[in-house]
Design an enzyme around this catalytic site. Structure first.
Site, PDB file in Angstrom:
ATOM      1  N   LYS A 579      36.214  49.239  34.133  1.00 53.12           N
ATOM      2  CA  LYS A 579      36.108  50.340  33.158  1.00 53.12           C
ATOM      3  C   LYS A 579      37.198  50.281  32.101  1.00 53.12           C
ATOM      4  O   LYS A 579      37.160  51.025  31.127  1.00 53.12           O
ATOM      5  CB  LYS A 579      36.211  51.686  33.874  1.00 53.12           C
ATOM      6  CG  LYS A 579      35.108  51.937  34.867  1.00 53.12           C
ATOM      7  CD  LYS A 579      35.586  52.837  36.003  1.00 53.12           C
ATOM      8  CE  LYS A 579      34.820  52.549  37.269  1.00 53.12           C
ATOM      9  NZ  LYS A 579      35.608  52.677  38.469  1.00 53.12           N
ATOM     10  N   LEU A 613      24.084  53.586  40.007  1.00 51.97           N
ATOM     11  CA  LEU A 613      23.149  54.643  39.568  1.00 51.97           C
ATOM     12  C   LEU A 613      22.819  54.468  38.089  1.00 51.97           C
ATOM     13  O   LEU A 613      23.708  54.178  37.282  1.00 51.97           O
ATOM     14  CB  LEU A 613      23.764  56.029  39.775  1.00 51.97           C
ATOM     15  CG  LEU A 613      24.042  56.475  41.211  1.00 51.97           C
ATOM     16  CD1 LEU A 613      24.704  57.859  41.199  1.00 51.97           C
ATOM     17  CD2 LEU A 613      22.763  56.520  42.034  1.00 51.97           C
ATOM     18  N   ASP A 678      40.403  57.568  36.955  1.00 52.41           N
ATOM     19  CA  ASP A 678      39.127  56.856  37.050  1.00 52.41           C
ATOM     20  C   ASP A 678      37.989  57.752  36.537  1.00 52.41           C
ATOM     21  O   ASP A 678      37.115  57.298  35.784  1.00 52.41           O
ATOM     22  CB  ASP A 678      38.908  56.436  38.511  1.00 52.41           C
ATOM     23  CG  ASP A 678      37.607  55.696  38.693  1.00 52.41           C
ATOM     24  OD1 ASP A 678      37.548  54.523  38.293  1.00 52.41           O
ATOM     25  OD2 ASP A 678      36.630  56.297  39.210  1.00 52.41           O
ATOM     26  N   LYS A 682      35.457  57.426  33.115  1.00 52.28           N
ATOM     27  CA  LYS A 682      33.995  57.538  33.135  1.00 52.28           C
ATOM     28  C   LYS A 682      33.513  58.589  32.139  1.00 52.28           C
ATOM     29  O   LYS A 682      32.547  58.373  31.405  1.00 52.28           O
ATOM     30  CB  LYS A 682      33.530  57.876  34.547  1.00 52.28           C
ATOM     31  CG  LYS A 682      33.725  56.720  35.511  1.00 52.28           C
ATOM     32  CD  LYS A 682      33.572  57.160  36.942  1.00 52.28           C
ATOM     33  CE  LYS A 682      33.743  55.991  37.891  1.00 52.28           C
ATOM     34  NZ  LYS A 682      33.932  56.400  39.270  1.00 52.28           N
TER      35      LYS A 682
HETATM   36  N1  LIG Z   1      34.473  50.122  44.467  1.00 54.28           N
HETATM   37  C1  LIG Z   1      33.527  50.672  43.785  1.00 54.28           C
HETATM   38  O1  LIG Z   1      32.753  51.462  44.292  1.00 54.28           O
HETATM   39  C2  LIG Z   1      33.398  50.415  42.332  1.00 54.28           C
HETATM   40  C3  LIG Z   1      34.254  49.566  41.689  1.00 54.28           C
HETATM   41  N2  LIG Z   1      34.132  49.343  40.360  1.00 54.28           N
HETATM   42  C4  LIG Z   1      35.052  48.431  39.704  1.00 54.28           C
HETATM   43  O2  LIG Z   1      35.001  47.166  40.291  1.00 54.28           O
HETATM   44  C5  LIG Z   1      36.166  46.460  39.925  1.00 54.28           C
HETATM   45  C6  LIG Z   1      36.622  45.584  41.081  1.00 54.28           C
HETATM   46  O3  LIG Z   1      36.947  46.355  42.164  1.00 54.28           O
HETATM   47  P1  LIG Z   1      37.285  45.681  43.564  1.00 54.28           P
HETATM   48  O4  LIG Z   1      36.373  44.561  43.810  1.00 54.28           O
HETATM   49  O5  LIG Z   1      37.344  46.759  44.525  1.00 54.28           O
HETATM   50  O6  LIG Z   1      38.745  45.126  43.303  1.00 54.28           O
HETATM   51  P2  LIG Z   1      39.562  44.070  44.204  1.00 54.28           P
HETATM   52  O7  LIG Z   1      40.967  44.402  44.021  1.00 54.28           O
HETATM   53  O8  LIG Z   1      38.990  44.001  45.567  1.00 54.28           O
HETATM   54  O9  LIG Z   1      39.241  42.682  43.494  1.00 54.28           O
HETATM   55  C7  LIG Z   1      39.724  42.379  42.232  1.00 54.28           C
HETATM   56  C8  LIG Z   1      39.595  40.889  42.017  1.00 54.28           C
HETATM   57  O10 LIG Z   1      39.966  40.605  40.695  1.00 54.28           O
HETATM   58  C9  LIG Z   1      40.845  39.488  40.682  1.00 54.28           C
HETATM   59  N3  LIG Z   1      41.687  39.614  39.510  1.00 54.28           N
HETATM   60  C10 LIG Z   1      42.568  40.594  39.208  1.00 54.28           C
HETATM   61  N4  LIG Z   1      43.158  40.350  38.045  1.00 54.28           N
HETATM   62  C11 LIG Z   1      42.660  39.200  37.591  1.00 54.28           C
HETATM   63  C12 LIG Z   1      42.876  38.415  36.432  1.00 54.28           C
HETATM   64  N5  LIG Z   1      43.725  38.795  35.500  1.00 54.28           N
HETATM   65  N6  LIG Z   1      42.189  37.269  36.305  1.00 54.28           N
HETATM   66  C13 LIG Z   1      41.315  36.897  37.230  1.00 54.28           C
HETATM   67  N7  LIG Z   1      41.055  37.595  38.347  1.00 54.28           N
HETATM   68  C14 LIG Z   1      41.724  38.727  38.521  1.00 54.28           C
HETATM   69  C15 LIG Z   1      41.570  39.545  41.971  1.00 54.28           C
HETATM   70  O11 LIG Z   1      42.091  38.285  42.328  1.00 54.28           O
HETATM   71  C16 LIG Z   1      40.487  40.014  42.900  1.00 54.28           C
HETATM   72  O12 LIG Z   1      39.750  38.911  43.346  1.00 54.28           O
HETATM   73  C17 LIG Z   1      37.144  47.503  39.465  1.00 54.28           C
HETATM   74  O13 LIG Z   1      37.292  47.444  38.073  1.00 54.28           O
HETATM   75  C18 LIG Z   1      36.479  48.813  39.842  1.00 54.28           C
HETATM   76  O14 LIG Z   1      36.796  49.871  38.981  1.00 54.28           O
HETATM   77  C19 LIG Z   1      33.147  49.903  39.622  1.00 54.28           C
HETATM   78  C20 LIG Z   1      32.236  50.749  40.207  1.00 54.28           C
HETATM   79  C21 LIG Z   1      32.294  51.085  41.601  1.00 54.28           C
HETATM   80  N1  LIG Z   2      36.655  54.272  42.655  1.00 54.38           N
HETATM   81  C1  LIG Z   2      35.462  54.673  42.006  1.00 54.38           C
HETATM   82  C2  LIG Z   2      34.379  53.679  42.242  1.00 54.38           C
HETATM   83  C3  LIG Z   2      33.324  53.766  41.260  1.00 54.38           C
HETATM   84  O1  LIG Z   2      33.503  53.630  40.071  1.00 54.38           O
HETATM   85  C4  LIG Z   2      35.012  55.982  42.560  1.00 54.38           C
HETATM   86  O2  LIG Z   2      35.585  56.424  43.550  1.00 54.38           O
HETATM   87  O3  LIG Z   2      34.122  56.601  41.989  1.00 54.38           O
HETATM   88 NA    NA Z   3      25.823  53.396  36.752  1.00 57.59          NA
END
Ligand SMILES: NC(=O)C1=CN([C@@H]2O[C@H](COP(=O)(O)OP(=O)(O)OC[C@H]3O[C@@H](n4cnc5c(N)ncnc54)[C@H](O)[C@@H]3O)[C@@H](O)[C@H]2O)C=CC1
Ligand SMILES: N[C@@H](CC=O)C(=O)O
Ligand code: NA
Length: 816
Positions: A579, A613, A678, A682
């Site tokens: 985001k 969603l 966060d 949004k």
């Molecule tokens: N968990 C959820 O329900 C949701 C998450 N998101 C978004 O998903 C994204 C990822 O979240 P997660 O997978 O939980 O994070 P995470 O921390 O588990 O994984 C992040 C990954 O990005 C890599 N990374 C970080 N900085 C980097 C860079 N500069 N260059 C290359 N790779 C890099 C890391 O090595 C890691 O593999 C976030 O932006 C989050 O806001 C969006 C909607 C829902």
């Molecule tokens: N951390 C976020 C994941 C989705 O964007 C949340 O809790 O809503």
């Molecule tokens: Na959505």
């Protein structure tokens, strides 16, 4: 009766010659065929090299020995000892003659085209003599025919023109007298009226076969080669290229003219005149049915037959008033070039007649410029013509097919595929026959262009999306699992193939243009990956120049955002769940959208709000169709929703936050969820998408945390503060429960103002009934006025988020 022609590889080794003899033997059961042969593979090149070496006074002996050895090995392997001698003797005579010729060239240090033809002729003479004798051992009635004596030409050495009438008569008479035999005829070579050897141009053995076929009214001309006929594109460039079953003579001519080396273009002419089908078959692939080139081609549902290309081309631009209304100008120009044997590949002229652009081989460009300067000296001096300009490092891509004539939209499809992939078109030409549209593009883009155009036209095949993925954490990993599981489904139902062509995390990065394995990407990345460098990753992605690329950002980092702009400018789509890009400066948000639009690529970020969603999409569709958003009310933090839905009874606040993190609902840093950031992101993205140019500072946020928790400088400290402040949260919980209410963190957009507040709501409130990590959003708009449009469901978690990213990727695929 058929004419069978075998190319260099088919006569290139003892093993292959056996196959050839079996094929000829099978044909002989029906009728004695005429068999036309090329030189053994590589021999013509060796002969050319030797001739040039001799001219330079270099030692060519090793080449001569190599040619001898290759023929002698075949003789020893395929002829019984008793039958070998006459063949050895004859070949030795050939080699002696060849050596004498080379010696003469070396002495004179001069190699005329006439002498060169004479030298080259030994390739076909040796192979044909040898194979005819081997065949004679197998089925008796085989004879060697020196085709040079029967094909009569002018004296244009190197590219002689056939005297059709005389040749046909000679061939007919010869065939009449030898009907009971299988003729093994030398391809490529011919002779002029004085009996000197001439040649029919490189690839001329195909032409020999067509001349014989036409003279004898053959039932078919079979060209036996080492590939599966003519294909929709060069299979070395397009992995998905497939063999064509049928083509008209014109289509085959157009396809082979631009690159496809399967058949020598002039071959089509004698066959076309007599309506004799040409069949291209593969000596090494007996199950391949062949490509038929003929006149009564079945109606085909292929929009085009193929894409051909020439990878090195230069263009010359001529501009100036001297051309306007001067009927003779282009006549003078092109007859000058043709007189000097400069082959013009393509011509375009602007309708104002102010400019002419034509394409030539790069090796001809310098000479063409010199000729033009001389011929148009007066016009140049009088400034009626600007100095001709050359552009190098270009390529021609042509789509070919007779169906184009009947189908509108073909050029649209071509240019759309090129445009979406950021391929700049330098010049365009459409043959008046409408069988061919050619474009000139940069040579560096050719492979990408041919693949993209192939995908755009042959839609029955799986289209390929090449994805470059950042982030292998919670979401990235889950996405790869989903992709792996859904590959067969995508192939069967969406005709789509998603290749992961690059992966990068904070430690390592890896690339593979053919697609990385989704079974063992993790071990591949850790053992074979190079050290991660985001700038390098992006640069390499661009340099790989693959078609239909998508840059997928599954990180929560700021640095990848810096690259989005340049990625769009390279005509690569972006899909992101991060985001931080869309919620930084408004100017940047706007620039992403404008740049994506300008470069004709997609920017999808559905998971920025409510994970998978359909919220972004819904809002976009409302806005696109002219609706106006009056109010948005929403719960968009999955984490806080989960906490308030589970922070009940005995459950402690700290534990519930931990659970949310373990379930994958939180941001990598859970403070971002609990401090409202966060959620703010949004709301900001939604407000912007709804048409309000807001900045982060414009969003009012109610804190749900006490000061000490907000000030924690690490995640560990943060959790410690949550524990310390347990009483604060208990108090909140009890207050709500005592009034029969629940805690809800609710965002609101109204009249361009955005606020996020902590509320206690009773069961009359539409947001009262939620569970798990549910998000809910209600849109009140001009159309949804009295009852809002509501979207509700799990709004956090790896599965639903990765699924949302996945859907965005597929959406890119839908429009490419
Ligand atoms: N968990 C959820 O329900 C949701 C998450 N998101 C978004 O998903 C994204 C990822 O979240 P997660 O997978 O939980 O994070 P995470 O921390 O588990 O994984 C992040 C990954 O990005 C890599 N990374 C970080 N900085 C980097 C860079 N500069 N260059 C290359 N790779 C890099 C890391 O090595 C890691 O593999 C976030 O932006 C989050 O806001 C969006 C909607 C829902
Ligand atoms: N951390 C976020 C994941 C989705 O964007 C949340 O809790 O809503
Ligand atoms: Na959505």
């Amino acid at each position: 009766m058929k004419v069978l022609k075998f190319g260099g590889t088919s006569v290139g080794s003892a093993e292959n010659i056996k196959t050839l003899l079996r094929l000829v033997g099978e044909e002989k059961q029906k009728n004695n065929p005429v068999v036309v042969l090329s030189a053994m593979s590589g021999v013509t090149n060796l002969l050319t090299d030797m001739a040039e070496m001799a001219e330079r006074g270099e030692d060519y002996d090793a080449h001569l020995k190599e040619i001898e050895a290759r023929h002698f090995a075949v003789i020893r392997s395929l002829l019984p000892a008793a039958a070998q001698n006459p063949v050895f003797t004859r070949l030795k005579i050939f080699f002696n003659e060849l050596e004498d010729l080379l010696q003469a060239v070396a002495n004179l240090r001069e190699l005329s085209l006439q002498t060169k033809d004479q030298i080259l002729s030994y390739g076909e003479r040796c192979s044909s003599f040898m194979i005819a004798h081997i065949a004679a051992q197998n089925f008796g009635n085989a004879i060697y025919v020196n085709g040079a004596e029967l094909i009569k030409t002018d004296s244009n050495f190197g590219q002689a023109k056939v005297d059709t009438e005389l040749t046909e008569m000679l061939i007919k008479n010869f065939y009449q007298a030898n009907k009971d035999k299988v003729l093994f005829v030398t391809g490529f070579i011919s002779s002029n009226a004085a009996g000197r050897i001439t040649t029919l141009g490189r690839g001329g053995s195909d032409y020999t076969a067509a001349v014989w076929g036409a003279a004898l009214n053959a039932e078919e001309i079979e060209i036996w080669t080492d590939v599966n006929g003519m294909m929709t594109a060069d299979p070395r460039i397009v992995k998905k290229a497939f063999s064509l079953q049928e083509l008209s003579y014109t289509e085959a001519m157009e396809l082979s003219y631009f690159g496809a080396k399967v058949i020598y273009p002039p071959t089509m002419i004698p066959a076309f005149m007599k309506k004799i089908p040409i069949v291209i078959k593969n000596t090494f692939e007996p199950n391949f049915g062949g490509t038929y080139i003929k006149s009564d081609v079945k109606a085909s549902n292929l929009p085009i037959k193929g894409i051909s290309s020439i990878d090195h081309i230069s263009i010359i631009n001529l501009t100036g008033s001297g051309m306007v209304g001067k009927a003779g100008f282009s006549g003078r120009l092109f007859s000058l070039l043709s007189r000097e044997q400069i082959n013009v590949v393509l011509i375009t002229q602007s309708s104002s007649e102010h400019s002419i652009t034509f394409a030539v081989k790069p090796t001809d460009a310098g000479q063409a410029i010199a000729l033009i300067k001389k011929e148009f000296e007066l016009e140049l001096d009088a400034n009626k013509l600007a100095l001709p300009e050359v552009e190098n490092n270009l390529a021609v891509l042509a789509i070919v097919g007779e169906n184009m004539k009947r189908t509108p939209g073909m050029s649209g499809r071509l240019f759309n595929a090129l445009g979406r992939n950021g391929i700049n078109v330098r010049a365009i030409a459409q043959g008046s026959s409408e069988y061919n549209i050619s474009v000139i593009i940069s040579a560096a883009d050719l492979s990408k262009a041919v693949n993209a155009v192939h995908d755009a036209f042959f839609t029955d095949l799986k289209r390929t999306l090449n994805i470059f993925c950042l982030g292998t954490g919670n979401i990235g990993k889950t996405l790869f699992n989903q992709l792996k599981e859904q590959m067969p489904f995508l192939a069967a139902n969406n005709d789509l193939q998603v290749k992961v062509t690059g992966i990068c995390n904070t430690r390592k990065m890896i690339f593979n243009a053919d697609g990385l394995s989704l079974e063992n990407w993790e071990s591949e990345l850790s053992s074979n990956g190079e050290q991660a460098d985001l700038a390098e990753f992006v640069a390499k992605m661009k340099a790989m120049n693959l078609p239909n690329c998508v840059f997928v950002d599954n990180t929560a980092a700021e640095t990848p955002i810096e690259f989005y702009q340049g990625v769009f400018e390279s005509s690569i789509s972006v899909v992101t769940c991060n985001k931080k890009g869309n919620s930084a400066d408004f100017a940047q948000y706007k620039s992403f959208k404008d740049t994506a639009r300008k470069f004709g690529v997609d920017f999808y970020y559905e998971t920025n709000v409510g994970a998978g969603l359909p919220i972004i999409r819904t809002l976009k569709e409302l806005m696109m169709s002219g609706d106006k958003v009056a109010r948005i009310e929403a719960i968009l933090s999955g984490t806080i929703s989960y906490i308030f839905n589970n922070f009940k009874g005995e459950a402690g606040f700290y534990q519930t936050v931990k659970e949310a993190q373990e379930l994958g609902y939180t941001e990598p840093d859970p403070r971002d969820d609990l401090n409202g950031k966060d959620f703010m992101r949004k709301m900001l993205i939604l407000a912007r998408d709804a048409g309000y140019p807001l900045e982060a500072a414009d969003v009012k946020i109610d804190n749900i945390l006490p000061e000490a928790c907000l000030n924690a400088t690490s995640v560990e400290d943060f959790y410690a503060e949550l524990q310390k402040n347990a009483a604060y949260f208990e108090d909140l919980k009890n207050k709500a429960a005592n009034d029969g209410k629940v805690l809800r963190y609710i965002g609101k957009l109204e009249d361009g103002n955005v606020e996020i507040s902590l509320q206690m709501v009773d069961d009359s409130h539409p947001f009262y009934m939620l569970s798990g990590s549910d998000n809910i959003i209600s849109f009140t708009t001009d159309r949804y006025k009295s009852r809002p449009l509501v979207v509700k469901g799990p709004g956090a978690g790896a599965e639903v988020t990765a699924a949302g990213v996945f859907a965005d990727i597929i959406n890119v695929g839908q429009t490419t």
